[in-house]
Design an enzyme around this catalytic site. Sequence first.
Site, short mmCIF file in Angstrom:
data_model
loop_
_atom_site.label_atom_id
_atom_site.label_comp_id
_atom_site.label_asym_id
_atom_site.label_seq_id
_atom_site.Cartn_x
_atom_site.Cartn_y
_atom_site.Cartn_z
CG ASP A 192 -1.82 1.16 1.31
OD1 ASP A 192 -2.71 1.22 0.46
OD2 ASP A 192 -1.66 2.02 2.20
CD GLU A 260 -1.76 2.70 -3.69
OE1 GLU A 260 -2.78 3.31 -4.01
OE2 GLU A 260 -1.48 2.45 -2.50
C1 BGC Z 1 -5.19 2.87 -0.29
C2 BGC Z 1 -6.28 3.68 0.32
C3 BGC Z 1 -5.86 4.02 1.73
C4 BGC Z 1 -4.48 4.68 1.76
C5 BGC Z 1 -3.90 4.70 3.12
C6 BGC Z 1 -4.09 3.92 -0.37
O1 BGC Z 1 -3.27 3.90 -1.34
O2 BGC Z 1 -5.50 2.31 -1.53
O3 BGC Z 1 -7.52 3.04 0.30
O4 BGC Z 1 -6.78 4.88 2.30
O5 BGC Z 1 -3.57 4.02 0.93
O6 BGC Z 1 -3.56 3.42 3.52
#
Ligand code: BGC
Length: 531
Positions: A192, A260
Amino acid sequence: MLIYQIYPRSFKDSNADGIGDLKGILEKLSYIVRLGVDTIWISPFVKSPQKDFGYDVSDYCDVDPRFGTLQDFKQLLNEAHRQKLKVIMDQVWCHCSDQHPWFIESRSNTKNSKADWFIWADARPDGTPPNNWLSYFGGGAWAWDTTRQQYYFHQFLESQPTFNLRHPDVRKAILQVGKFWLDMGVDGFRLDAIHTGFADPALRNNPARPKGMAVAPDVPKDIPQARQLRSNSEGHKDTLIFLEELRKLTNRYGALLLGEVGGENPLERAALYTGKKRLHMAYTFSLLKSKPDAASFAQTVAQAEETKNKDSQFCYALSNHDVKRVTSRWSEAGVKQEYAARTALLFGLSLPGTYCMYQGEELGLPEADVPFDKMVDPFGLAFYPKFKGRDGCRTPMPWSRIGSSGGFSSTRNPWLPFCEDHRALAVDVQERNKASTLYFTRRMIAWRKAQPALQGDGLRVLKTKGDIIAFERFDKKQRLLFVFNLGDTSANYKIPAKAELCDEASIGVQCVKNSLILRAMSGAVLTLKTH
Ligand code: BGC
């Protein structure tokens, strides 16, 4: 690879508490397998106070009771593997919940064994936070702790303290978490917001975004954070230390690391974060923009493929749990939603690398309109009504035309309201109609898998004008020409002689002599002669 993203809270509720769960996913595994995808990514289901709906973890090694038990997860994993599906877990390793015992200990005083596990800083002499960094979800990125008499840094909510990942013990603890799940048999991790894990150790201010400079694709335009260039609050090069340690771990299991990667210059950053020793794949936000914009899409894909690390690939997506659904984004100009949904799907499946679908994309679901009194997303609540947040893409999956929650749950009151506009698009409705978007999705996935030109990364983006985007995909055996009209009026496109329209994969186009007539929101696939 083709990934199907499951947002577990909204996928299928097996125990009538209004929240989807692991048993619900188990129940629907064969539906996913039938789509033809090879991997599922499940958004977080470990213990969490759910302030950010799972992206605020309070125990990394146990399942949150709302979603089930560890035993349920093991059963799901085994069954997925039996059905030849790989399972990627979402791991939130740049921050945790303020309810996590590590943070509770860290905030208790300045001398405990976890005192430096988070980013603590003294106030400036006038009592204000150490610098100007802003949180993604509104307001400053520093929260005051009354016990420690210091500020701690949070990229997202105040209840999501950012780890001090420069501390070797923190990384060690996180690697232990990774090992726990890999030993259980998970096939990889989605990391994430991995660009948010390392900030400038000197805590220097972020500069203002220079006039005219585009806002990074992961930030809505109208929020204050968009006015900063996040050059100091994230993306520090020390991120690589962590990525390389993670890769060493996953290599021992042959597991996948999908990160990500957002923020400023996300494509260059993705190239840096990937490769033999780092991530296998970078998930990019670059196509998750508000409108389909042919020129910028063409440039993005061309640039992504050109700059990418040769030992890695991109994971493209057009929808996820953080952005307005693609069907609605692409039909804003008044184009029929079904056209937008199918054109988007064909476009996504035509790209090199991996495509990641989001639950409901296969049904062509539009964004749900969640009324203010039913909104729960803290991000949306902070910036309403300019920005309505993420509830509209997270409403329950419509499994059935009947039932107050469309077959998602037997309760009348799921955690987010069932979207009435989704009823006519429910799975059971589309299963009965071979001309439905669901069948279209299954056919297109099977078609993608059968095209030699789509298995590798051969890509040549062609020069086009207006709303047309065109590119060739090729390998030694096959050359395919893709032409999309992403606009709201019809358009023509001149094609090379001897190009043959591939009817089964084209939508909304006609071929007249050497010209394609493309209706608003359409896509054509043509076979070209190989040299
Ligand atoms: C996730 C979100 C989340 C954030 C904090 C993002 O990139 O996809 O849904 O709120 O990270 O963890």
